[in-house]
Design a protein around this motif. Structure first.
Motif, PDB file in Angstrom:
ATOM      1  N   LEU A  47       3.210   3.827   1.799  1.00  0.00           N
ATOM      2  CA  LEU A  47       4.207   2.804   2.097  1.00  0.00           C
ATOM      3  C   LEU A  47       4.338   1.734   1.022  1.00  0.00           C
ATOM      4  O   LEU A  47       5.005   0.722   1.241  1.00  0.00           O
ATOM      5  N   ASN A  48       3.704   1.926  -0.130  1.00  0.00           N
ATOM      6  CA  ASN A  48       3.781   0.936  -1.189  1.00  0.00           C
ATOM      7  C   ASN A  48       3.454   1.591  -2.526  1.00  0.00           C
ATOM      8  O   ASN A  48       3.067   2.760  -2.575  1.00  0.00           O
ATOM      9  N   PHE A  49       3.579   0.820  -3.577  1.00  0.00           N
ATOM     10  CA  PHE A  49       3.273   1.301  -4.918  1.00  0.00           C
ATOM     11  C   PHE A  49       1.775   1.185  -5.180  1.00  0.00           C
ATOM     12  O   PHE A  49       1.171   0.156  -4.870  1.00  0.00           O
ATOM     13  N   PRO A  50       1.149   2.222  -5.747  1.00  0.00           N
ATOM     14  CA  PRO A  50      -0.301   2.165  -6.027  1.00  0.00           C
ATOM     15  C   PRO A  50      -0.604   1.304  -7.257  1.00  0.00           C
ATOM     16  O   PRO A  50      -0.895   1.812  -8.342  1.00  0.00           O
ATOM     17  N   SER A  51      -0.548   0.004  -7.085  1.00  0.00           N
ATOM     18  CA  SER A  51      -0.669  -0.909  -8.221  1.00  0.00           C
ATOM     19  C   SER A  51      -2.067  -0.890  -8.839  1.00  0.00           C
ATOM     20  O   SER A  51      -2.208  -1.072 -10.052  1.00  0.00           O
ATOM     21  N   ALA A  52      -3.104  -0.650  -8.025  1.00  0.00           N
ATOM     22  CA  ALA A  52      -4.460  -0.572  -8.592  1.00  0.00           C
ATOM     23  C   ALA A  52      -4.565   0.643  -9.520  1.00  0.00           C
ATOM     24  O   ALA A  52      -5.171   0.560 -10.596  1.00  0.00           O
ATOM     25  N   THR A  53      -3.973   1.744  -9.122  1.00  0.00           N
ATOM     26  CA  THR A  53      -3.969   2.942  -9.963  1.00  0.00           C
ATOM     27  C   THR A  53      -3.214   2.673 -11.261  1.00  0.00           C
ATOM     28  O   THR A  53      -3.682   3.065 -12.343  1.00  0.00           O
TER      29      THR A  53
END
Length: 188
Positions: free
Chosen positions: A81-87
């Motif tokens: 449901l969101n962008f994998p910003s940590a990745t």
């Protein structure tokens, strides 16, 4: 492979802008898929740059496997449901180190190449500007979010990423010019 990747990047960016600005829906699913291509292409390009230095292909596969584990685990944690910003941040840090490693290899290389005319050097410079800048931007996201609205009703983060894009594509354009000159001057 570079031209199809740039075409994919343009289509992704235009689609993302269209979804956000005109349809007023979130565009993270497009960027979630694009992140796979970005990591794959950039990783392979670094592998290509490292080949003259006898860089083993197993490191490319190992890195991409680690990336996929991090990517999929974060997407599952976010319930898609969101962008994998940590990745994306981890990927950016790895690419910054890949750029620095390339510079190290260039320094140790016994074959002199004028950097002003080196296509690979300018491509890596563009990548370093973008990935280092995006890493810094992601690390200071909370601070930037507190100063969200600025000129033209866009966020500071949006403006920073546009500047980083311009720097990267300017370096990459110059890299294309250098590569063109290399091919034109080399004997057939």
């Amino acid at each position: 492979m570079f031209i199809p990747f740039l075409l994919l990047t343009c289509v992704t960016e235009l689609t993302g802008i269209y979804l956000r600005e005109f349809l007023h829906i979130r565009n993270y699913p497009i960027y979630n898929v694009y992140l796979l291509f970005e990591c794959g292409f950039t990783s392979y390009f670094f592998y290509y740059l490292y080949q003259p230095y006898n860089y083993p292909v197993k490191w490319l596969y190992t890195w991409y496997a680690i990336f996929m584990v991090i990517y999929l685990s974060e997407l599952f944690r976010l319930n898609f449901l969101n962008f994998p910003s940590a990745t994306a941040s981890i990927m950016s840090v790895v690419f910054v180190f890949a750029c620095l490693y390339f510079y190290y290899l260039k320094l140790k290389d016994e074959h002199f190449e004028p950097l002003l005319y080196s296509a690979s050097f300018w491509w890596v410079n563009g990548a370093l500007f973008f990935y280092f800048g995006s890493t810094a931007c992601n690390n200071f996201m909370d601070y930037l979010a507190s100063h969200e609205s600025i000129i033209y009703n866009k966020s500071i983060r949006y403006v920073i990423y546009n500047i980083l894009d311009i720097l990267m594509y300017a370096c990459w354009s110059y890299a294309f010019i250098c590569r063109y000159r290399q091919r034109k001057l080399s004997p057939l």
